[in-house]
Scaffold this motif. Structure first.
Motif, PDB file in Angstrom:
ATOM      1  N   GLY A   1     -27.548  48.252 -33.836  1.00  0.00           N
ATOM      2  CA  GLY A   1     -28.257  47.138 -34.608  1.00  0.00           C
ATOM      3  C   GLY A   1     -27.853  47.389 -36.235  1.00  0.00           C
ATOM      4  O   GLY A   1     -28.180  46.496 -36.922  1.00  0.00           O
ATOM      5  N   ALA A   2     -27.005  48.398 -36.648  1.00  0.00           N
ATOM      6  CA  ALA A   2     -26.691  48.614 -37.953  1.00  0.00           C
ATOM      7  C   ALA A   2     -25.900  47.284 -38.371  1.00  0.00           C
ATOM      8  O   ALA A   2     -24.915  47.068 -37.521  1.00  0.00           O
ATOM      9  N   ASP A   3     -25.910  47.342 -39.739  1.00  0.00           N
ATOM     10  CA  ASP A   3     -25.078  46.235 -40.367  1.00  0.00           C
ATOM     11  C   ASP A   3     -23.723  46.907 -40.782  1.00  0.00           C
ATOM     12  O   ASP A   3     -22.713  46.186 -41.061  1.00  0.00           O
ATOM     13  N   ASP A   4     -23.930  48.091 -41.285  1.00  0.00           N
ATOM     14  CA  ASP A   4     -22.693  48.724 -41.991  1.00  0.00           C
ATOM     15  C   ASP A   4     -22.917  50.305 -41.568  1.00  0.00           C
ATOM     16  O   ASP A   4     -24.264  50.968 -41.269  1.00  0.00           O
ATOM     17  N   TYR A   5     -21.983  51.356 -41.913  1.00  0.00           N
ATOM     18  CA  TYR A   5     -21.972  52.775 -41.743  1.00  0.00           C
ATOM     19  C   TYR A   5     -21.328  53.333 -42.796  1.00  0.00           C
ATOM     20  O   TYR A   5     -20.283  53.095 -42.995  1.00  0.00           O
ATOM     21  N   LEU A   6     -22.089  54.436 -43.375  1.00  0.00           N
ATOM     22  CA  LEU A   6     -21.425  55.133 -44.597  1.00  0.00           C
ATOM     23  C   LEU A   6     -21.475  56.660 -44.113  1.00  0.00           C
ATOM     24  O   LEU A   6     -22.746  57.114 -43.883  1.00  0.00           O
ATOM     25  N   VAL A   7     -20.522  57.174 -44.189  1.00  0.00           N
ATOM     26  CA  VAL A   7     -20.377  58.487 -43.773  1.00  0.00           C
ATOM     27  C   VAL A   7     -20.436  59.623 -45.243  1.00  0.00           C
ATOM     28  O   VAL A   7     -19.790  59.149 -46.306  1.00  0.00           O
ATOM     29  N   LYS A   8     -21.532  60.615 -44.927  1.00  0.00           N
ATOM     30  CA  LYS A   8     -21.631  61.473 -46.005  1.00  0.00           C
ATOM     31  C   LYS A   8     -20.389  62.620 -46.077  1.00  0.00           C
ATOM     32  O   LYS A   8     -20.069  62.705 -44.889  1.00  0.00           O
ATOM     33  N   PRO A   9     -20.205  63.079 -47.275  1.00  0.00           N
ATOM     34  CA  PRO A   9     -20.740  62.789 -48.396  1.00  0.00           C
ATOM     35  C   PRO A   9     -20.138  61.158 -48.960  1.00  0.00           C
ATOM     36  O   PRO A   9     -18.914  61.065 -48.687  1.00  0.00           O
ATOM     37  N   PHE A  10     -20.784  60.593 -49.673  1.00  0.00           N
ATOM     38  CA  PHE A  10     -20.148  59.492 -50.136  1.00  0.00           C
ATOM     39  C   PHE A  10     -20.224  59.223 -51.634  1.00  0.00           C
ATOM     40  O   PHE A  10     -21.263  59.863 -52.291  1.00  0.00           O
ATOM     41  N   ASP A  11     -19.644  58.378 -52.208  1.00  0.00           N
ATOM     42  CA  ASP A  11     -19.695  58.045 -53.833  1.00  0.00           C
ATOM     43  C   ASP A  11     -20.763  57.056 -53.783  1.00  0.00           C
ATOM     44  O   ASP A  11     -20.536  56.051 -53.057  1.00  0.00           O
TER      45      ASP A  11
END
Length: 228
Positions: A94-104
């Motif tokens: 159910g996530a709308d987006d996915y951001l991988v660490k480390p991120f800016d």
């Protein structure tokens, strides 16, 4: 815009909260999954930033629970797990987006803006449904088993909030902020008046749905209950 930040790394949590507040977001922050679900019950959010690897209850479990409760708030998963299958699992939960660490941080802001640009403005064809109700926000039309009626704009905004968070107990303060705005000095008595108006509207169209008083918290839209 109000954001819930769920991140167990306290240093990162504090840093992100500070930076997001510099971007003029209102931010509530917590550190584990159970605490996150508590916050979601108490407040209506425009966006949730959710770490996947959390103590007590992990991010995917939180996602499943909130979607199961009917909470449709957009979610961006923040995680160090960047394999394709990890992303698929998060999105399928159910996530709308996915951001991988480390991120800016600038990329995070861009993704937040992208999600918040997604149309919450209403098309003429959009219909929100719950139990035996159908509500068309663009025309402010409510339909039930015994007919239809037109709502005022404030009634419509309040009903839409309930329909987008059905079966969730919504605090009085969160309803006031979400419907009247964070800078409004409206009195709580106005909320009670509009709850009364909506209950009459539901009765007029013959609906089995009711707005229930949750003592010490606020209100909840339920199916097959009697208004209290």
């Amino acid at each position: 815009m109000r954001i819930l930040l769920v991140e167990d790394d306290k240093k990162l949590n504090l840093s992100l909260k500070f930076q997001l507040e510099q971007e003029k977001f209102m931010v509530d922050a917590c550190y584990d999954g159970e605490e996150a679900l508590y916050y979601m019950n108490e407040t209506i959010y425009d966006l949730i930033l959710l770490d996947r690897m959390l103590p007590v209850r992990n991010g995917l479990s939180v996602l499943r629970e909130m979607r199961g409760r009917g909470i449709q708030t957009p979610v961006i998963l923040l995680t160090a797990l960047g394999e394709v299958q990890d992303k698929i699992a998060g999105l399928d939960c159910g996530a709308d987006d996915y951001l991988v660490k480390p991120f800016d941080f600038e990329e995070l802001c861009a993704r937040i803006r992208s999600i918040l640009r997604r149309p919450r403005q209403l098309t003429a064809s959009e219909t929100l449904t719950f139990a035996d109700l159908a509500y068309m926000p663009a025309s402010l039309t409510l339909k039930g088993p015994d007919g239809s009626c037109l709502l005022s704009r404030r009634e419509g905004a309040l009903l839409e909030t309930f329909l987008r968070n059905f079966s969730q107990s919504l605090s009085r303060s969160s309803l006031l902020i979400h419907v009247w705005g964070p800078d409004s000095d409206v009195e709580e008595g106005n909320l009670d008046n509009y709850i009364y108006f909506l209950r009459r509207r539901l009765k007029a169209v013959g609906s089995a749905a009711g707005i229930v008083t949750v003592r010490g918290i606020g209100y909840r839209l339920e199916e097959n209950t009697q208004s209290s």
